[in-house]
Design an enzyme around this catalytic site. Structure first.
Site, PDB file in Angstrom:
ATOM      1  N   GLU A  99       0.791  -1.238   0.000  1.00  0.00           N
ATOM      2  CA  GLU A  99       0.000   0.000   0.000  1.00  0.00           C
ATOM      3  C   GLU A  99       0.821   1.286   0.000  1.00  0.00           C
ATOM      4  OE1 GLU A  99      -2.722  -0.422   3.285  1.00  0.00           O
ATOM      5  OE2 GLU A  99      -3.675  -2.180   2.414  1.00  0.00           O
ATOM      6  N   HIS A 123     -10.407  -6.129  -1.808  1.00  0.00           N
ATOM      7  CA  HIS A 123     -11.422  -6.026  -0.748  1.00  0.00           C
ATOM      8  C   HIS A 123     -12.601  -5.320  -1.410  1.00  0.00           C
ATOM      9  CE1 HIS A 123      -8.857  -7.400   2.426  1.00  0.00           C
ATOM     10  NE2 HIS A 123      -7.908  -6.572   2.037  1.00  0.00           N
ATOM     11  N   ASP A 180     -12.064 -10.406  -0.447  1.00  0.00           N
ATOM     12  CA  ASP A 180     -13.298 -10.614   0.310  1.00  0.00           C
ATOM     13  C   ASP A 180     -14.352  -9.711  -0.297  1.00  0.00           C
ATOM     14  OD1 ASP A 180     -12.506  -8.199   1.471  1.00  0.00           O
ATOM     15  OD2 ASP A 180     -12.409  -8.981   3.506  1.00  0.00           O
TER      16      ASP A 180
HETATM   17  C1  XIL Z   1      -6.071  -6.252   8.404  1.00  0.00           C
HETATM   18  C2  XIL Z   1      -6.449  -7.427   9.285  1.00  0.00           C
HETATM   19  O1  XIL Z   1      -7.358  -8.226   8.590  1.00  0.00           O
HETATM   20  C3  XIL Z   1      -7.047  -6.936  10.565  1.00  0.00           C
HETATM   21  O2  XIL Z   1      -7.292  -8.015  11.446  1.00  0.00           O
HETATM   22  C4  XIL Z   1      -6.112  -5.917  11.224  1.00  0.00           C
HETATM   23  O3  XIL Z   1      -6.732  -5.369  12.355  1.00  0.00           O
HETATM   24  C5  XIL Z   1      -5.765  -4.811  10.264  1.00  0.00           C
HETATM   25  O4  XIL Z   1      -5.209  -5.365   9.085  1.00  0.00           O
HETATM   26  N1  XIL Z   1      -4.861  -4.654   3.724  1.00  0.00           N
HETATM   27  C6  XIL Z   1      -3.862  -5.455   4.181  1.00  0.00           C
HETATM   28  C7  XIL Z   1      -4.067  -6.308   5.367  1.00  0.00           C
HETATM   29  O5  XIL Z   1      -2.817  -5.559   3.521  1.00  0.00           O
HETATM   30  O6  XIL Z   1      -2.894  -6.486   6.108  1.00  0.00           O
HETATM   31  C8  XIL Z   1      -5.145  -5.769   6.261  1.00  0.00           C
HETATM   32  O7  XIL Z   1      -5.391  -6.732   7.271  1.00  0.00           O
HETATM   33  C9  XIL Z   1      -6.381  -5.470   5.455  1.00  0.00           C
HETATM   34  C10 XIL Z   1      -6.113  -4.442   4.388  1.00  0.00           C
END
Ligand code: XIL
Length: 553
Positions: free
Chosen positions: A174, A251, A283
């Site tokens: 990111e 996501h 997801d």
């Molecule tokens: C998220 C986890 O799912 C959570 O449990 C935590 O609190 C925060 O991080 N992008 C990513 C992941 O690369 O590492 C993130 O995971 C979700 C968004």
């Protein structure tokens, strides 16, 4: 007598034949049952894992160390049965591995690696460098050289520790913002963009065999951000920086339209650079107000389409961010292929079907774009219900009483009219009258994922330009107080304006706290329409009129 004898012989013969026939049938049955059993043993009903194995690809899931929990025996069982790869949802992040400077603790991650090895699953590493999940001591570093040394030490200690155990790393997570610029992370702020090439080089030095990935979200289609990522990795490749692949988090939402977003085309341009592509955190949250069964079907379609695009682009992995709704970071929206009781959902069967038979040609782009149901005002009661917190007109930015005063509010023919008086107080920087409208689908929160534009009817008797702001129902975003906005030039007559959502920009004065549209996108929404235009001092008496508000796909 003869007849009797003949009868007897005939009976005897027919008895023998019957016995033989029965024996034959019995043997036949036994052999066929045996064969069926043997075949059944050879070919148990397919799972995501067995179908992925047959394709030589990974189906993975992010995991939490719940397989230790004896009250959740199904967690480990389903994980081992369905997936040939695991990735740590959190326990390989910087703050999970390093509580203090120079201190590392690998216990939890070791447990996950042991679980994976026992179940013959590959392990993907997530993530070496990310602006979140950083231990607080890293945030206190102000010196460039010190930051560089700390970053290098982290990347190399972790990559070296898991050498031979982790087949691929999200080296950098990111690092690009929605507008295509570099995210102003603690690393970027001190080291500049050069830190990006460095972390890949350091990772390669520490583990020459692990595949090195850049990973990001909202890059699943073709847009400003994914194009910036594309340009960045293209540059890295051309400079000989060791990068092997790009991960697309995905996501998303059950409204996501894989064809419209041109996901396949997007993946293919990265492939053309010689990079591996993986879908890394899929997801699909349920959205809309349709009956649950319909939403689950929409979710299944999105999962199926995403996997189809992934396979068509010859991606090497399709990973979901968790697998059971019982342990999802977006728990309320049931985004995963198994429900909270570990039962497969329609999404699971869609994945299974696509793995069995991926039709690599994507269906044609869907015909006319649907819109969200329009917000219209039927009466004053109706309008005030949809106004933010019941407040009709409020001052913006400067709560000094008297900045704006409501003289009247009414609804005629579906148009909400607010008369206001605006005065700039001595010493105040801003003055503005804002109308907050809960522009929600049938009064409910709408997700903007998949929508491309906002259409609204608006007019202002005095202000030439109104500020349209989209905000979120998410408390964290409300607290930050900075939302995407667009300034719209309007006329005194009620007109319909269409604003592409990409025109919304983070609000400059909020600096790094500004929220991009992508950050409010999944839990929106409130639309505020404000006249904030008193340049120096004075009083302005005006009227804002708002008709229909809707979102277009
Ligand atoms: C998220 C986890 O799912 C959570 O449990 C935590 O609190 C925060 O991080 N992008 C990513 C992941 O690369 O590492 C993130 O995971 C979700 C968004």
């Amino acid at each position: 007598m003869k007849v009797e004898l003949t009868d007897h012989v005939a009976r005897e013969k027919s008895h023998r034949i019957a016995t033989m026939k029965n024996r034959f049938i019995a043997i036949f049955l036994l052999v066929s049952i045996g064969l069926t059993c043997a075949l059944a043993q050879l070919e148990p009903s397919p799972t995501l894992r067995s179908l992925a194995d047959a394709r030589g690809m990974y189906m993975g899931a992010a995991v939490a160390p719940i397989f230790y929990d004896t009250t959740e025996p199904d967690y480990g069982m389903v994980l081992a049965r369905e997936y040939n790869m695991v990735v740590a949802e959190n326990i390989m992040k910087w703050s999970a591995l390093s509580s203090g400077r120079g201190k590392f603790s690998f216990n939890a991650a070791d447990g996950m690696v042991a679980f994976a090895q026992k179940n013959k699953q590959a392990v993907r590493g997530h993530t070496l460098v990310w602006h979140e999940s950083l231990p607080s001591w890293v945030l206190t570093i102000k010196d460039k050289n010190e930051m560089q040394a700390v970053l290098k030490n982290h990347v190399q200690t972790v990559a070296r520790y898991f050498k031979g155990k982790v087949f691929a790393w999200d080296v950098l997570n990111e690092a690009i913002l929605e507008d295509g610029s570099y995210r102003k992370t603690p690393f970027y702020n001190l080291l500049g963009e050069g830190y990006i090439a460095d972390v890949f080089r350091w990772a390669r030095e520490a583990d020459p065999n692990a595949k090195l990935f850049y990973n990001d979200y909202n890059t699943d289609g073709i847009n400003k951000k994914s194009t910036a990522v594309f340009e960045m990795v293209k540059k890295l490749k051309s400079q000989g920086i060791p990068i092997d692949g790009v991960g697309f988090q995905a996501h998303i939402d059950s409204n996501f339209n894989v064809q419209q977003q041109r996901t396949l085309e997007n993946l293919e341009r990265f492939k053309a650079l010689g990079l591996e592509v993986q879908m890394t955190e899929v997801d699909v949250q349920l959205s809309g107000n349709a009956p649950k069964a319909e939403r689950l079907a929409a979710q299944a379609k999105v999962y199926g389409d995403m996997l189809r695009a992934c396979l068509a682009a010859k991606c090497s992995a399709f990973i979901t961010w968790g697998f059971t709704d019982a342990f999802s970071w977006r728990a309320g929206s049931s985004p995963l292929p198994f429900d909270s009781s570990y039962q497969p959902k329609p999404a699971y069967f869609a994945l299974l079907e696509v793995l069995k038979n991926p039709t690599v040609t994507m269906p044609a782009v869907a015909a006319p774009a649907p819109t969200s149901s329009a917000l219209e005002f039927a009466s004053f009661a109706d309008a005030s219900k949809s106004l933010q917190g019941g407040a009709i007109v409020k001052t913006e930015y400067n709560e000094k009483a008297g900045d704006a005063k409501v003289d009247g509010i009414s609804v005629t023919n579906g148009v909400l009219t607010v008369d206001y008086r605006l005065s700039k107080q001595a010493g105040s920087t801003f003055a503005g009258a804002g109308v907050g409208v809960n522009a929600l689908e049938n009064g409910k929160t709408i997700s903007l994922v998949g929508y491309n534009a906002m259409r609204l009817q608006v007019a202002s008797s005095q202000a030439k330009s109104l500020r349209i702001r989209i905000s979120s129902t998410d408390q964290a975003i409300i607290n930050a107080g900075c939302y995407p906005v667009v300034f719209l030039d309007v006329s005194p007559d009620l007109k319909t304006y269409t604003i592409p959502l990409e025109k919304f920009a983070p609000l400059g004065y909020c600096g790094s706290n500004a929220r991009t549209l992508a950050q409010v996108i999944s839990n929106v929404l409130l639309v505020e329409i404000a006249d904030e235009g008193l340049p120096s001092s004075g009083v302005r008496q005006g009227q804002i009129r708002i008709g229909k508000i809707e979102f277009l796909k």
